[in-house]
Every structure is written in C-alpha cells, then in structure tokens.
Design a protein around this motif. Structure first.
Motif, PDB file in Angstrom:
ATOM      1  N   SER A  24       0.835  -1.201   0.000  1.00 45.13           N
ATOM      2  CA  SER A  24       0.000   0.000   0.000  1.00 45.13           C
ATOM      3  C   SER A  24       0.872   1.255   0.000  1.00 45.13           C
ATOM      4  O   SER A  24       0.470   2.299  -0.492  1.00 45.13           O
ATOM      5  N   THR A  25       2.074   1.125   0.541  1.00 48.55           N
ATOM      6  CA  THR A  25       3.018   2.250   0.552  1.00 48.55           C
ATOM      7  C   THR A  25       4.434   1.728   0.354  1.00 48.55           C
ATOM      8  O   THR A  25       4.777   0.666   0.877  1.00 48.55           O
ATOM      9  N   ARG A  44      -0.406   4.836  -1.078  1.00 44.03           N
ATOM     10  CA  ARG A  44      -1.484   5.526  -0.392  1.00 44.03           C
ATOM     11  C   ARG A  44      -0.980   6.594   0.592  1.00 44.03           C
ATOM     12  O   ARG A  44      -1.327   7.754   0.498  1.00 44.03           O
ATOM     13  N   GLU A  88       1.073   4.206   9.227  1.00 44.51           N
ATOM     14  CA  GLU A  88       0.350   3.151   9.931  1.00 44.51           C
ATOM     15  C   GLU A  88       0.224   1.973   9.004  1.00 44.51           C
ATOM     16  O   GLU A  88      -0.106   2.153   7.830  1.00 44.51           O
ATOM     17  N   ALA A  89       0.489   0.759   9.534  1.00 44.43           N
ATOM     18  CA  ALA A  89       0.473  -0.388   8.638  1.00 44.43           C
ATOM     19  C   ALA A  89       0.130  -1.657   9.391  1.00 44.43           C
ATOM     20  O   ALA A  89       0.437  -1.793  10.572  1.00 44.43           O
ATOM     21  N   ARG A  90      -0.470  -2.574   8.675  1.00 50.01           N
ATOM     22  CA  ARG A  90      -0.736  -3.888   9.251  1.00 50.01           C
ATOM     23  C   ARG A  90       0.577  -4.682   9.259  1.00 50.01           C
ATOM     24  O   ARG A  90       0.887  -5.397  10.197  1.00 50.01           O
ATOM     25  N   ARG A 111       1.926  -2.783   4.072  1.00 45.47           N
ATOM     26  CA  ARG A 111       0.593  -3.199   3.615  1.00 45.47           C
ATOM     27  C   ARG A 111      -0.418  -2.852   4.693  1.00 45.47           C
ATOM     28  O   ARG A 111      -0.112  -2.963   5.881  1.00 45.47           O
ATOM     29  N   GLU A 112      -1.615  -2.484   4.271  1.00 51.79           N
ATOM     30  CA  GLU A 112      -2.617  -2.079   5.264  1.00 51.79           C
ATOM     31  C   GLU A 112      -3.509  -3.221   5.719  1.00 51.79           C
ATOM     32  O   GLU A 112      -4.045  -3.184   6.811  1.00 51.79           O
ATOM     33  N   ASP A 113      -3.712  -4.220   4.842  1.00 45.06           N
ATOM     34  CA  ASP A 113      -4.695  -5.224   5.264  1.00 45.06           C
ATOM     35  C   ASP A 113      -4.247  -6.680   5.183  1.00 45.06           C
ATOM     36  O   ASP A 113      -5.048  -7.576   5.390  1.00 45.06           O
TER      37      ASP A 113
END
Ligand SMILES: Nc1ncnc2c1ncn2[C@@H]1O[C@H](COP(=O)(O)OP(=O)(O)O)[C@@H](O)[C@H]1O
Ligand SMILES: [Mg+2]
Length: 368
Positions: A24-25, A44, A88-90, A111-113
């Motif tokens: 995601s980033t 993102r 912020e990240a998972r 990654r976020e999720d």
C-alpha cells in the motif's frame, strides 16, 4: 545531496517497487549527511516526515543495525519508527541497501490489510539491490558529466590564455623592444619619435585588452540581461561588419531572465554564429531569433550568404586551429551539450545557413 536525476530515478523505482510487492506504501529512505531523508514515496500514505536525524531517532537506530526487518501487526517499541514517519500499517518490510563508500538507505514496504510472506521478503531484497545498483550507475554518470564540464572549461581557458598571449603579450613585447632600441641609439630625435609610436601602440593594446575583457564576460549580460546583451551584440556586428541584422526575440515579456549558465551559452553561441557569418558567409543580412516554446528555448542565427561548404563545417580541426578560431562549431556543440541542449547547422531557405541551438528548460536552476 541527491541530484535531480537521482531523485527522479528513486521516484520511478518507488512506483515499480510498490507494484512489485503489491504494497500500500513504498518509501525510499536515503542517508544524507548524518540524516535520513525520505527521498521518494509511492502509494497511499505519503510520509509526513521527510527528514530524521541519524542519531536519536528510532529510524536511525533501525538503519544502523544494517539488517532487514519484517513486522506483522507492529506494536509498542517496534512501531516507534513507524510513528516517526507517520506511517500506519498492518505489516512492514524493511530492506537496507548500501552504496559502496557513499552511505546507503532503506526500502520500506507497508501493507494495510494483509501480511508479507517469504517470497515478498526475497523480492524486496532483490529490489533493494537493484536500487543500489541503479543509484551507483547514476552517480558515475553524474561524475562523468562533471568531468566533461571541467575539461570543457579547461579547454576554454587554454584558448583565452593563447589569445591573451598572441594579442597582448606579443604586442607589448614589440613596443618594449622599440623603446629599448631607441634608447640604445642615444639619438634624441629617434627617441622622441619612438616614444610617440609606443604611446600610440599602448593605446591600441589597451583597446585590445578592453575588447578581450568584454569577450571574456560581457558586462551587458550581468547588468541588463540576455535580450539587451543580444541586441548590443547585433548593433556591434552591424557597425563593425556592415551586416544588416534583425533581432526577433520573444522571451516572455522581454524582462525574462534565464539561469546564468544558459544565458551565457545562448549569448556565446549567437556571438560565434555571427562571427562566422561575417567571416565565411559573404552575407548581407542576418536574423537573430530567440523564442521559448513547449518548455524549450530555441536560438537561431540565419544568414543570406552562400551557404555551408559541401564538405561541411564538421571537418575535425587540428588542435592549433581549435586554439585559433574562437571556439568554432565544435565549441558551440560543446556548450550546447553542457546545458543539455543540441546544436544544428542547416541550410537556410533561399541560400544561406542557419545555426540553431535548442535547450530544454526542465530541471534548470532558477534564474539568479
Ligand atoms: N554562416 C556560415 N556560412 C557559410 N559557412 C560557414 C558558416 N558558418 C560556418 N561556416 C563554415 O564552417 C567552418 C567552421 O567554422 P568554425 O568551426 O567556426 O571555424 P572558423 O570560423 O575558425 O573557420 C568555417 O570555416 C566555414 O567554412
Ligand atoms: Mg568560427
């Protein structure tokens, strides 16, 4: 300091890394003078913080371990550097890279999720290695460019040294000899004639020196800007060579300044092109035109003379010719290349010749 092309490369690679890892980033962090700088980010979240000190930051401590890192649902201590970056990240992956002897950096993927797996880690490891490789290659190109620029300047100084020697030193030497001879004759009349001749000669040498100084750095360029300097150049050529010269300059509102290096390149190329017109073209008219369009500056000098010789002006010249003939066509080419531009010599419609310099403006420093 990262150069413009290094930053551009990192941005490009950040996008590629993001896609590669389906992250995601993706952040590219580079060490710069005891600081860590987020040089490029893709995805993102863009990092809120761009620069962190190497000492006294959690990211600095992480960087100095020199180790890769993989975190799933980071918490507490291990998440401190993420907070520093405002990220912020998972899950996150960190991979260091080093540029031999010139620092290094980190590639950070988030990654976020979902979490990362082993193949992702291997992919990031290979990716970071290729970032390092591309950066190192870019740096060596930068160094080449610098060296090329220095050599070109050195050649130009050699030409000036030769010019000063031939024009001024020789002239003064002759005058001194004349005076010394008259003194040794011990004849009052001869001596006073010699003094008159030498005084006149000195006046000419002073004029010559003034002329050389103007050539070396046209004051008009610094004091009034490119447009008036080119107009003055045109007037001078008109007066000295009897050419009819029209200037057609469209640069913004006429007050537009370009960066000093580009201004002096435009000036020098127009100057040399005009010298060539009066020396070789057998022309009666010339047009100087400068315009700015689609992010490029174009300067042309067109004459109505007999045109370029068939064997072309690109015949390689001997070093002696190089030194004598101003900086000539090869010098104009060299200058064009130094500012990332291009020089062309083409037949002009209806006879004569056109010299055209085109320089892209993207990435140029702002005018002084
Ligand atoms: N405007 C022009 N019209 C005709 N010939 C030209 C023109 N400009 C350059 N040339 C040709 O190109 C050659 C190379 O020019 P240059 O490199 O400036 O050397 P130099 O002026 O010292 O002879 C000239 O000798 C001349 O034959
Ligand atoms: Mg010439």
């Amino acid at each position: 300091m990262l150069s413009g092309s290094e930053l551009w490369l990192l941005r490009l690679m950040a996008d590629r890394g993001l896609a590669l890892l389906d992250a995601s980033t993706l952040l590219m962090v580079v060490e710069e003078r005891r600081e860590l700088r987020v040089a490029a980010s893709s995805g993102r979240v863009s990092a809120r913080v761009r620069v962190l000190p190497m000492e006294g930051s959690a990211l600095g401590a992480l960087y100095m371990t020199g180790k890769a890192l993989s975190l799933d649902r980071p918490r507490g201590q291990e998440a401190t550097w993420l907070h520093e970056l405002g990220l912020e990240a998972r899950a996150v992956l960190v991979e260091p890279f080093s540029l031999d002897g010139q620092g290094g950096g980190l590639v950070i993927a988030a990654r976020e999720d979902s979490g990362f797996r082993d193949p992702d880690r291997r992919a990031l490891n290979a990716f970071a290695a290729s970032v390092a490789q591309r950066l190192a290659a870019e740096r060596s190109v930068e160094i080449e460019r610098l060296r090329f620029g220095m050599e070109a300047r050195e050649r130009e100084r050699t030409r000036w040294a030769r010019e000063i020697h031939d024009e001024i030193v020789q002239g003064l030497g002759a005058l001194r000899l004349k005076l010394a001879n008259a003194r040794d004759l011990g004849d009052q009349v001869a001596l006073s004639t010699a003094v008159d001749t030498v005084l006149e000669g000195l006046g000419e040498e002073i004029d010559g020196l003034r002329h050389l100084i103007t050539e070396l750095r046209p004051a008009a360029l610094d004091d009034f800007g490119l447009v008036p300097a080119l107009e003055a150049l045109a007037r001078r050529a008109q007066a000295i060579d009897g050419l009819e010269i029209r200037t057609d300059i469209e640069l913004g509102d006429g007050e537009r300044r370009l960066d000093p290096e580009l201004e002096s390149t435009l000036y020098r190329v127009v100057q040399e092109a005009l010298t060539n017109v009066s020396r070789h073209a057998k022309a009666t008219r010339a047009v100087i035109s400068v315009s700015e369009r689609d992010g490029r500056v174009t300067a042309t000098v067109t004459d109505d003379g007999e045109g370029l010789p068939d064997d072309g002006p690109s015949r390689p010249r001997t070093p002696a010719e190089e030194l004598k003939g101003g900086f000539g066509v090869s010098g104009m080419r060299e200058r064009a290349e130094l500012v990332g531009g291009e020089l062309e010599l083409v037949p002009a419609p209806g006879g004569g010749a056109t010299v055209r310099l085109t320089v892209p403006l993207a990435g140029r420093p702002s005018p002084a």
